[in-house]
Structure formats: structure tokens, C-alpha cells
Design a protein around this motif. Structure first.
Motif, PDB file in Angstrom:
ATOM      1  N   GLY A 112       0.798  -1.214   0.000  1.00  0.00           N
ATOM      2  CA  GLY A 112       0.000   0.000   0.000  1.00  0.00           C
ATOM      3  C   GLY A 112       0.832   1.265   0.000  1.00  0.00           C
ATOM      4  N   MET A 113       2.145   1.134   0.186  1.00  0.00           N
ATOM      5  CA  MET A 113       3.038   2.298   0.181  1.00  0.00           C
ATOM      6  C   MET A 113       3.783   2.370  -1.145  1.00  0.00           C
ATOM      7  SD  MET A 113       2.601   3.847   3.051  1.00  0.00           S
ATOM      8  CE  MET A 113       3.998   4.987   3.044  1.00  0.00           C
ATOM      9  N   ASN A 114       3.862   3.578  -1.693  1.00  0.00           N
ATOM     10  CA  ASN A 114       4.542   3.773  -2.970  1.00  0.00           C
ATOM     11  C   ASN A 114       5.311   5.094  -2.919  1.00  0.00           C
ATOM     12  OD1 ASN A 114       5.368   4.036  -5.611  1.00  0.00           O
ATOM     13  ND2 ASN A 114       3.339   3.891  -6.517  1.00  0.00           N
ATOM     14  N   ASP A 115       6.632   5.015  -2.851  1.00  0.00           N
ATOM     15  CA  ASP A 115       7.486   6.197  -2.828  1.00  0.00           C
ATOM     16  C   ASP A 115       7.089   7.148  -1.698  1.00  0.00           C
ATOM     17  OD1 ASP A 115       9.557   7.844  -3.688  1.00  0.00           O
ATOM     18  OD2 ASP A 115       8.261   8.942  -5.089  1.00  0.00           O
ATOM     19  N   GLY A 116       6.827   6.562  -0.518  1.00  0.00           N
ATOM     20  CA  GLY A 116       6.512   7.374   0.653  1.00  0.00           C
ATOM     21  C   GLY A 116       5.066   7.783   0.774  1.00  0.00           C
ATOM     22  N   ASP A 117       4.240   7.458  -0.217  1.00  0.00           N
ATOM     23  CA  ASP A 117       2.822   7.806  -0.187  1.00  0.00           C
ATOM     24  C   ASP A 117       1.973   6.547  -0.021  1.00  0.00           C
ATOM     25  OD1 ASP A 117       3.398  10.474  -0.687  1.00  0.00           O
ATOM     26  OD2 ASP A 117       3.205  10.239  -2.866  1.00  0.00           O
ATOM     27  N   ILE A 118       0.804   6.713   0.587  1.00  0.00           N
ATOM     28  CA  ILE A 118      -0.180   5.637   0.557  1.00  0.00           C
ATOM     29  C   ILE A 118      -0.833   5.641  -0.820  1.00  0.00           C
ATOM     30  CG2 ILE A 118      -2.389   4.819   1.464  1.00  0.00           C
ATOM     31  CD1 ILE A 118      -1.569   5.803   4.199  1.00  0.00           C
ATOM     32  N   ASP A 119      -0.795   4.505  -1.493  1.00  0.00           N
ATOM     33  CA  ASP A 119      -1.359   4.369  -2.836  1.00  0.00           C
ATOM     34  C   ASP A 119      -2.743   3.749  -2.722  1.00  0.00           C
ATOM     35  OD1 ASP A 119      -2.047   3.587  -5.447  1.00  0.00           O
ATOM     36  OD2 ASP A 119       0.061   3.412  -6.017  1.00  0.00           O
ATOM     37  N   LEU A 120      -3.776   4.573  -2.827  1.00  0.00           N
ATOM     38  CA  LEU A 120      -5.141   4.107  -2.622  1.00  0.00           C
ATOM     39  C   LEU A 120      -5.627   3.205  -3.750  1.00  0.00           C
ATOM     40  CD1 LEU A 120      -6.747   7.377  -1.209  1.00  0.00           C
ATOM     41  CD2 LEU A 120      -5.899   5.392   0.047  1.00  0.00           C
ATOM     42  N   GLU A 121      -4.967   3.275  -4.908  1.00  0.00           N
ATOM     43  CA  GLU A 121      -5.305   2.331  -5.971  1.00  0.00           C
ATOM     44  C   GLU A 121      -4.813   0.942  -5.603  1.00  0.00           C
ATOM     45  OE1 GLU A 121      -4.873   1.749 -10.825  1.00  0.00           O
ATOM     46  OE2 GLU A 121      -3.808   3.382  -9.833  1.00  0.00           O
ATOM     47  N   GLN A 122      -3.603   0.876  -5.031  1.00  0.00           N
ATOM     48  CA  GLN A 122      -3.050  -0.409  -4.629  1.00  0.00           C
ATOM     49  C   GLN A 122      -3.816  -1.020  -3.452  1.00  0.00           C
ATOM     50  OE1 GLN A 122      -0.628  -2.256  -6.168  1.00  0.00           O
ATOM     51  NE2 GLN A 122      -0.865  -0.687  -7.741  1.00  0.00           N
ATOM     52  N   THR A 123      -4.288  -0.190  -2.526  1.00  0.00           N
ATOM     53  CA  THR A 123      -5.057  -0.730  -1.398  1.00  0.00           C
ATOM     54  C   THR A 123      -6.496  -1.043  -1.799  1.00  0.00           C
ATOM     55  OG1 THR A 123      -5.713   1.479  -0.612  1.00  0.00           O
ATOM     56  CG2 THR A 123      -3.669   0.549   0.285  1.00  0.00           C
ATOM     57  N   LYS A 124      -6.869  -0.656  -3.035  1.00  0.00           N
ATOM     58  CA  LYS A 124      -8.223  -0.899  -3.556  1.00  0.00           C
ATOM     59  C   LYS A 124      -9.299  -0.237  -2.687  1.00  0.00           C
ATOM     60  CE  LYS A 124      -8.095  -5.430  -3.958  1.00  0.00           C
ATOM     61  NZ  LYS A 124      -8.581  -6.774  -4.375  1.00  0.00           N
ATOM     62  N   SER A 125      -8.969   0.919  -2.138  1.00  0.00           N
ATOM     63  CA  SER A 125      -9.941   1.670  -1.354  1.00  0.00           C
ATOM     64  C   SER A 125     -10.975   2.282  -2.296  1.00  0.00           C
ATOM     65  CB  SER A 125      -9.247   2.768  -0.559  1.00  0.00           C
ATOM     66  OG  SER A 125      -8.295   2.212   0.329  1.00  0.00           O
ATOM     67  N   VAL A 126     -12.236   2.320  -1.873  1.00  0.00           N
ATOM     68  CA  VAL A 126     -13.292   2.843  -2.727  1.00  0.00           C
ATOM     69  C   VAL A 126     -13.835   4.151  -2.173  1.00  0.00           C
ATOM     70  CG1 VAL A 126     -13.936   0.496  -3.424  1.00  0.00           C
ATOM     71  CG2 VAL A 126     -15.207   1.628  -1.598  1.00  0.00           C
ATOM     72  N   GLY A 127     -14.515   4.893  -3.042  1.00  0.00           N
ATOM     73  CA  GLY A 127     -15.146   6.142  -2.659  1.00  0.00           C
ATOM     74  C   GLY A 127     -16.645   6.044  -2.814  1.00  0.00           C
ATOM     75  N   ILE A 128     -17.347   7.056  -2.320  1.00  0.00           N
ATOM     76  CA  ILE A 128     -18.802   7.059  -2.362  1.00  0.00           C
ATOM     77  C   ILE A 128     -19.287   8.443  -2.780  1.00  0.00           C
ATOM     78  CG2 ILE A 128     -19.000   7.663   0.088  1.00  0.00           C
ATOM     79  CD1 ILE A 128     -21.493   5.900   0.224  1.00  0.00           C
ATOM     80  N   SER A 129     -20.387   8.463  -3.517  1.00  0.00           N
ATOM     81  CA  SER A 129     -21.043   9.716  -3.868  1.00  0.00           C
ATOM     82  C   SER A 129     -22.522   9.576  -3.571  1.00  0.00           C
ATOM     83  CB  SER A 129     -20.831  10.054  -5.353  1.00  0.00           C
ATOM     84  OG  SER A 129     -21.538  11.228  -5.706  1.00  0.00           O
ATOM     85  N   GLY A 130     -23.112  10.638  -3.029  1.00  0.00           N
ATOM     86  CA  GLY A 130     -24.523  10.556  -2.675  1.00  0.00           C
ATOM     87  C   GLY A 130     -24.739   9.551  -1.565  1.00  0.00           C
ATOM     88  N   LEU A 131     -25.860   8.838  -1.641  1.00  0.00           N
ATOM     89  CA  LEU A 131     -26.210   7.876  -0.599  1.00  0.00           C
ATOM     90  C   LEU A 131     -25.808   6.455  -0.937  1.00  0.00           C
ATOM     91  CD1 LEU A 131     -29.834   9.103   0.237  1.00  0.00           C
ATOM     92  CD2 LEU A 131     -27.715   9.634   1.452  1.00  0.00           C
ATOM     93  N   ASN A 132     -25.655   6.143  -2.224  1.00  0.00           N
ATOM     94  CA  ASN A 132     -25.540   4.724  -2.566  1.00  0.00           C
ATOM     95  C   ASN A 132     -24.758   4.422  -3.835  1.00  0.00           C
ATOM     96  OD1 ASN A 132     -27.416   5.818  -4.276  1.00  0.00           O
ATOM     97  ND2 ASN A 132     -29.128   4.550  -3.611  1.00  0.00           N
TER      98      ASN A 132
END
Length: 208
Positions: free
Chosen positions: A166-186
Motif C-alpha cells: 500500500g506504500m509507494n514512494d513514501g505515499d499511501i497508494d489508494l489504488e493499490q489498497t483498492k480503497s473505494v469512494g462514495i457519492s450521494g447515498l448509494n
């Protein structure tokens, strides 16, 4: 399309919720895990997590007005001062979404929605075992927002758990951790890294 203040106020409540919850763009999708003094666990979906500072490492989230049906997360945090924040990943988006139902306090969303409680480093609040990126938080302050009866809950990171990948060149890489986002309610979105730029100094800003 143009919505005036009156147009927004005249919308039915569900339509208004969907629109106004979407205008900020993609928000972080997290599950907050808590436990009460009797050992009853709670897991709830939040999309209002915000970074407040790095030293100390502070994060905030918005808690809606407490009722008999809503507010178990804040109630538990006030009891023992600890909670966890857990990223959501594609494998369990549906399960995470349904933690937003108004379950009775004695029903654990961990069990009801198919998540595994995990306890790390002697921390009494439950982590989500299935999450790749999770934080153990200690409650610091609650700030009331009288305009709508909500509260800004501020906590400090005491434990940060994530995979080495999950770390890439000192940064957390949210693509690598497969973290998702949300918009609205669902509506849920995958994260794709599209660019990285250096820390900005005035004398290094290019001509555009």
C-alpha cells in the motif's frame, strides 16, 4: 440546469439527500467500528471523514443528530473513547452499504452484515478484519454544529495498519489498497491514480 435555494428546499427529502450528498464529489467510504461497555459491537458506514492535521495526526467525521435509532457510534465512543476507521474495498461494498440500516443497539452489524471483528495491539475497539487499511482512533473532542444539530467528532490516530504494497514512494497508494469512494447515498467508485506532482514551491510553478 439550475437549482435555486428555493428549488432545493422544495425537493422531496430523498431527492434532496441524493443531490446535496453528491455535490462535493467522491468522498472516502469508511466503516467505523465501536464497542460499548457491555461488549456490544457496532459497525457503521461513514462518508464524511476529513483530515484535520498531521502533527498530531487528527481526523474528523460528522455524526448526525442522535435518536433512539441513530447514534450508536457516538454513544459508544463517548463510553470508552476508542474507535476504528476501516477502508472499504470492492470485495465487500454491498455488505458495507447495508451497515447503514437502523439496526437495534443489541444487533451487531459485524455479525449481521458478514464482517469479522479483529482486535489488534490490545486495542479494545474492533477493527474490520477484511479491510486492508485501518486505523485505531482515540477520541479527542466533539464540536457541536448548531445549524443542523450534527457534531464534528475529532480523533487522533494511535494505530495505522496497512499492507507493505500500500506504500509507494513514501505515499499511501489508494489504488493499490483498492480503497473505494462514495457519492450521494448509494453510489460507489473505484479509485484510479492518474498523476503525481511534487510538493509545490512558488519558484517551481511552471508557466501555463
Amino acid at each position: 440546469m439550475h437549482y435555486s435555494k428555493k428549488n432545493i428546499a422544495d425537493l422531496d427529502s430523498i431527492t434532496r439527500l441524493k443531490i446535496i450528498n453528491s455535490v462535493t464529489g467522491i468522498k472516502p467510504a469508511n466503516l467505523i467500528g465501536t464497542i460499548d461497555k457491555d461488549g456490544n459491537t457496532n459497525l457503521a458506514l461513514f462518508s464524511s471523514l476529513v483530515h484535520l492535521g498531521s502533527n498530531p495526526a487528527l481526523l474528523g467525521f460528522i455524526s448526525r443528530p442522535q435518536t433512539e435509532e441513530v447514534g450508536h457510534t457516538l454513544e459508544n465512543i463517548k463510553e470508552n473513547g476508542l474507535y476504528t476507521i476501516n477502508h472499504i474495498h470492492p470485495e465487500f461494498i454491498e455488505q458495507a452499504h447495508y451497515t447503514s440500516a437502523k439496526f437495534d443497539k443489541n444487533i451487531s452489524e459485524f455479525a449481521r452484515c458478514g464482517f469479522t471483528e479483529a482486535y489488534e495491539n490490545g486495542f479494545i475497539a474492533p477493527f474490520v478484519k477484511e479491510s486492508y487499511l485501518k486505523m485505531g482512533m482515540r477520541f479527542k473532542e466533539a464540536i457541536a454544529i448548531p445549524l443542523n444539530g450534527t457534531m464534528l467528532i475529532i480523533g487522533e490516530i494511535h494505530h495505522l495498519l496497512l499492507p507493505e504494497t500500500g506504500m509507494n514512494d513514501g505515499d499511501i497508494d489508494l489504488e493499490q489498497t483498492k480503497s473505494v469512494g462514495i457519492s450521494g447515498l448509494n453510489s460507489y467508485y473505484e479509485v484510479k491514480k492518474i498523476a503525481k506532482y511534487p510538493y509545490v514551491r512558488v519558484n517551481e510553478v511552471p508557466e501555463f
